[in-house]
Design a protein around this motif. Sequence first.
Motif, PDB file in Angstrom:
ATOM      1  N   CYS A  37       0.817  -1.217   0.000  1.00  0.00           N
ATOM      2  CA  CYS A  37       0.000   0.000   0.000  1.00  0.00           C
ATOM      3  C   CYS A  37       0.849   1.265   0.000  1.00  0.00           C
ATOM      4  O   CYS A  37       0.561   2.196  -0.736  1.00  0.00           O
ATOM      5  CB  CYS A  37      -0.928   0.028   1.212  1.00  0.00           C
ATOM      6  N   GLY A  38       1.860   1.295   0.839  1.00  0.00           N
ATOM      7  CA  GLY A  38       2.662   2.510   0.956  1.00  0.00           C
ATOM      8  C   GLY A  38       1.769   3.708   1.229  1.00  0.00           C
ATOM      9  O   GLY A  38       0.804   3.624   1.974  1.00  0.00           O
ATOM     10  N   ASN A  39       2.068   4.835   0.621  1.00  0.00           N
ATOM     11  CA  ASN A  39       1.249   6.044   0.772  1.00  0.00           C
ATOM     12  C   ASN A  39       0.350   6.283  -0.433  1.00  0.00           C
ATOM     13  O   ASN A  39      -0.199   7.373  -0.581  1.00  0.00           O
ATOM     14  CB  ASN A  39       2.159   7.263   0.979  1.00  0.00           C
ATOM     15  N   ARG A  40       0.203   5.310  -1.278  1.00  0.00           N
ATOM     16  CA  ARG A  40      -0.573   5.483  -2.507  1.00  0.00           C
ATOM     17  C   ARG A  40      -2.065   5.521  -2.223  1.00  0.00           C
ATOM     18  O   ARG A  40      -2.569   4.806  -1.364  1.00  0.00           O
ATOM     19  CB  ARG A  40      -0.256   4.358  -3.486  1.00  0.00           C
ATOM     20  N   THR A  41      -2.758   6.376  -2.952  1.00  0.00           N
ATOM     21  CA  THR A  41      -4.212   6.479  -2.810  1.00  0.00           C
ATOM     22  C   THR A  41      -4.939   5.969  -4.048  1.00  0.00           C
ATOM     23  O   THR A  41      -6.158   5.931  -4.063  1.00  0.00           O
ATOM     24  CB  THR A  41      -4.624   7.940  -2.563  1.00  0.00           C
ATOM     25  N   ASP A  42      -4.202   5.571  -5.085  1.00  0.00           N
ATOM     26  CA  ASP A  42      -4.827   5.134  -6.332  1.00  0.00           C
ATOM     27  C   ASP A  42      -5.143   3.642  -6.348  1.00  0.00           C
ATOM     28  O   ASP A  42      -5.795   3.155  -7.261  1.00  0.00           O
ATOM     29  CB  ASP A  42      -3.951   5.495  -7.524  1.00  0.00           C
ATOM     30  N   LEU A  43      -4.724   2.901  -5.348  1.00  0.00           N
ATOM     31  CA  LEU A  43      -4.950   1.459  -5.299  1.00  0.00           C
ATOM     32  C   LEU A  43      -6.275   1.140  -4.613  1.00  0.00           C
ATOM     33  O   LEU A  43      -6.801   1.938  -3.839  1.00  0.00           O
ATOM     34  CB  LEU A  43      -3.825   0.789  -4.503  1.00  0.00           C
ATOM     35  N   LEU A  44      -6.807  -0.044  -4.880  1.00  0.00           N
ATOM     36  CA  LEU A  44      -7.944  -0.546  -4.119  1.00  0.00           C
ATOM     37  C   LEU A  44      -7.410  -0.987  -2.761  1.00  0.00           C
ATOM     38  O   LEU A  44      -6.506  -1.818  -2.674  1.00  0.00           O
ATOM     39  CB  LEU A  44      -8.594  -1.734  -4.835  1.00  0.00           C
ATOM     40  N   LYS A  45      -7.939  -0.398  -1.695  1.00  0.00           N
ATOM     41  CA  LYS A  45      -7.485  -0.717  -0.346  1.00  0.00           C
ATOM     42  C   LYS A  45      -8.651  -1.318   0.430  1.00  0.00           C
ATOM     43  O   LYS A  45      -9.698  -0.700   0.566  1.00  0.00           O
ATOM     44  CB  LYS A  45      -6.966   0.538   0.358  1.00  0.00           C
ATOM     45  N   PHE A  46      -8.451  -2.516   0.915  1.00  0.00           N
ATOM     46  CA  PHE A  46      -9.487  -3.251   1.640  1.00  0.00           C
ATOM     47  C   PHE A  46      -9.020  -3.466   3.073  1.00  0.00           C
ATOM     48  O   PHE A  46      -7.954  -4.024   3.309  1.00  0.00           O
ATOM     49  CB  PHE A  46      -9.736  -4.601   0.960  1.00  0.00           C
ATOM     50  N   ARG A  59      -5.157  -4.716   2.985  1.00  0.00           N
ATOM     51  CA  ARG A  59      -4.538  -5.180   1.739  1.00  0.00           C
ATOM     52  C   ARG A  59      -4.835  -4.187   0.633  1.00  0.00           C
ATOM     53  O   ARG A  59      -5.924  -3.619   0.567  1.00  0.00           O
ATOM     54  CB  ARG A  59      -5.093  -6.545   1.332  1.00  0.00           C
ATOM     55  N   CYS A  60      -3.864  -4.018  -0.232  1.00  0.00           N
ATOM     56  CA  CYS A  60      -4.050  -3.194  -1.424  1.00  0.00           C
ATOM     57  C   CYS A  60      -3.938  -4.081  -2.655  1.00  0.00           C
ATOM     58  O   CYS A  60      -3.155  -5.033  -2.679  1.00  0.00           O
ATOM     59  CB  CYS A  60      -3.006  -2.078  -1.478  1.00  0.00           C
ATOM     60  N   TYR A  61      -4.725  -3.742  -3.655  1.00  0.00           N
ATOM     61  CA  TYR A  61      -4.793  -4.533  -4.877  1.00  0.00           C
ATOM     62  C   TYR A  61      -4.573  -3.639  -6.086  1.00  0.00           C
ATOM     63  O   TYR A  61      -4.968  -2.471  -6.086  1.00  0.00           O
ATOM     64  CB  TYR A  61      -6.168  -5.201  -5.002  1.00  0.00           C
ATOM     65  N   LEU A  71     -13.385 -11.871   4.100  1.00  0.00           N
ATOM     66  CA  LEU A  71     -13.291 -11.138   5.364  1.00  0.00           C
ATOM     67  C   LEU A  71     -14.519 -10.252   5.513  1.00  0.00           C
ATOM     68  O   LEU A  71     -15.220  -9.981   4.545  1.00  0.00           O
ATOM     69  CB  LEU A  71     -12.042 -10.249   5.383  1.00  0.00           C
ATOM     70  N   TRP A  72     -14.756  -9.781   6.720  1.00  0.00           N
ATOM     71  CA  TRP A  72     -15.774  -8.776   6.981  1.00  0.00           C
ATOM     72  C   TRP A  72     -15.151  -7.428   6.663  1.00  0.00           C
ATOM     73  O   TRP A  72     -14.065  -7.117   7.146  1.00  0.00           O
ATOM     74  CB  TRP A  72     -16.225  -8.838   8.432  1.00  0.00           C
ATOM     75  N   ALA A  73     -15.823  -6.612   5.865  1.00  0.00           N
ATOM     76  CA  ALA A  73     -15.266  -5.327   5.430  1.00  0.00           C
ATOM     77  C   ALA A  73     -15.490  -4.257   6.476  1.00  0.00           C
ATOM     78  O   ALA A  73     -16.614  -4.028   6.911  1.00  0.00           O
ATOM     79  CB  ALA A  73     -15.896  -4.898   4.113  1.00  0.00           C
ATOM     80  N   ASP A  74     -14.414  -3.604   6.887  1.00  0.00           N
ATOM     81  CA  ASP A  74     -14.516  -2.441   7.759  1.00  0.00           C
ATOM     82  C   ASP A  74     -14.447  -1.160   6.931  1.00  0.00           C
ATOM     83  O   ASP A  74     -15.109  -0.185   7.245  1.00  0.00           O
ATOM     84  CB  ASP A  74     -13.389  -2.440   8.798  1.00  0.00           C
ATOM     85  N   GLN A  75     -13.633  -1.195   5.886  1.00  0.00           N
ATOM     86  CA  GLN A  75     -13.482  -0.034   5.004  1.00  0.00           C
ATOM     87  C   GLN A  75     -13.011  -0.503   3.636  1.00  0.00           C
ATOM     88  O   GLN A  75     -12.178  -1.406   3.537  1.00  0.00           O
ATOM     89  CB  GLN A  75     -12.461   0.944   5.577  1.00  0.00           C
ATOM     90  N   ILE A  76     -13.561   0.124   2.602  1.00  0.00           N
ATOM     91  CA  ILE A  76     -13.108  -0.120   1.235  1.00  0.00           C
ATOM     92  C   ILE A  76     -12.840   1.235   0.602  1.00  0.00           C
ATOM     93  O   ILE A  76     -13.713   2.092   0.561  1.00  0.00           O
ATOM     94  CB  ILE A  76     -14.158  -0.886   0.401  1.00  0.00           C
ATOM     95  N   SER A  77     -11.616   1.409   0.127  1.00  0.00           N
ATOM     96  CA  SER A  77     -11.232   2.620  -0.595  1.00  0.00           C
ATOM     97  C   SER A  77     -10.870   2.195  -2.008  1.00  0.00           C
ATOM     98  O   SER A  77      -9.926   1.418  -2.206  1.00  0.00           O
ATOM     99  CB  SER A  77     -10.032   3.292   0.089  1.00  0.00           C
TER     100      SER A  77
END
Length: 116
Positions: A37-46, A59-61, A71-77
């Motif tokens: 993930c690093g500091n990137r905001t353009d990835l799918l972050k689960f 996890r970032c995808y 998994l149970w989702a707490d946040q999806i970006s």
Amino acid sequence: MPGMKKLRSCFVVAAMAAVFAVNLPAGTAHAINIVNCGNRTDLLKFTGHDGNQTVTRVRCYANKGTMSVRLWADQISTGNNDIEYLDYNGAKVRIKRWTIMYFPNRPPHVDTITIL
């Protein structure tokens, strides 16, 4: 000049091969993968947890495709990705790019995610 005729035939075959290679569309390989993930905001972050809420996973995808999450989702970006997730009830949910969704009270049990 039999050698010249053979050379010309080879040239024609090579030219035709080049034309076909340029005009055929390249195959698109879509293989979603987990990335740092690093500091990137353009990835799918689960961000999610297991059933006992004892293990939180972030996890970032990247790249198009489908991957099991379970998994149970707490946040999806979504970052710059249009996505779809499938929950254990069979519901497909689409989320547009540049969206952050929080699930503080009733998190969905996500089976798979797809980057479209």
